[in-house]
Enzyme design. Structure first.
Site, mmCIF file in Angstrom:
data_model
loop_
_atom_site.group_PDB
_atom_site.id
_atom_site.type_symbol
_atom_site.label_atom_id
_atom_site.label_comp_id
_atom_site.label_asym_id
_atom_site.label_seq_id
_atom_site.Cartn_x
_atom_site.Cartn_y
_atom_site.Cartn_z
ATOM 1 N N HIS A 60 1.797 4.442 -2.963
ATOM 2 C CA HIS A 60 1.922 5.893 -2.785
ATOM 3 C C HIS A 60 3.285 6.364 -3.298
ATOM 4 C CE1 HIS A 60 -1.683 6.570 -0.420
ATOM 5 N NE2 HIS A 60 -1.319 5.696 0.493
ATOM 6 N N HIS A 70 0.837 -1.201 0.000
ATOM 7 C CA HIS A 70 0.000 0.000 0.000
ATOM 8 C C HIS A 70 0.874 1.253 0.000
ATOM 9 C CE1 HIS A 70 -3.609 2.384 1.354
ATOM 10 N NE2 HIS A 70 -2.633 3.174 1.786
ATOM 11 N N GLU A 71 1.851 1.278 0.910
ATOM 12 C CA GLU A 71 2.728 2.455 1.000
ATOM 13 C C GLU A 71 3.619 2.587 -0.230
ATOM 14 O OE1 GLU A 71 1.978 4.593 3.202
ATOM 15 O OE2 GLU A 71 0.650 3.189 4.223
#
Length: 158
Positions: free
Chosen positions: A71, A67-68
């Site tokens: 980003h 998820h990170e």
């Protein structure tokens, strides 16, 4: 797991899932409470919550790292890196990252404070978490004036 191992894990996931290098730092931040991790826009570093690894295991932790990294890679490419952006949602689904992390028990503290207001006209009682401006708002039933009667903590209810 130590930060050196975390760095290697993040670099490995970046290469295998995204086919791109992770060239910044991955660190643990034990102050994180309600989130699994965060990508820092200014430094491009990724901070991870060690409690997520301890409580939910490595498999769930890897989903948070993905998820990170979504980003991270989208931001560096100049694409939509925010949660609501189509690019972010699409990439997250492709790599198998988690949209939300699991809640850590006791991480969110709810305020027990309550405010009670009574209508001067119909005597209707309103209990609110947040204070309201009695000069601006009126009773929803009869349009009468509201008056604050007391403030209490939820533990004192009964």
């Amino acid at each position: 797991m130590e930060e050196k191992e975390l760095q290697q894990l993040v670099e490995g996931i970046s290469r295998s899932s995204f086919k791109k290098d992770f060239r910044h730092r991955a660190l643990f931040n034990p102050r994180l409470r309600t989130t699994g991790g965060r990508y820092m826009l200014g430094s491009h570093n990724i901070e991870m919550n060690p409690a997520q690894l301890e409580l939910f295991g490595k498999e769930e932790f890897i989903k948070i790292i993905k998820h990170e990294l979504c980003h991270y890679h989208l931001h560096l490419e100049g694409k939509g890196y925010r949660h609501q952006d189509r690019d972010f949602k699409k990439l997250l689904e492709e790599v198998g990252g988690s949209r939300y992390c699991k809640m850590i028990p006791g991480a969110r503290r709810q305020s027990g404070k309550r405010h009670i207001y009574v209508c001067a006209g119909c005597r209707a009682e309103y209990v609110r978490k947040r204070q309201i401006n009695v000069k601006r708002f009126v009773c929803g039933r009869c349009k009468g004036r509201l008056k604050k009667t007391k403030t209490f903590f939820r533990e004192n209810i009964d």
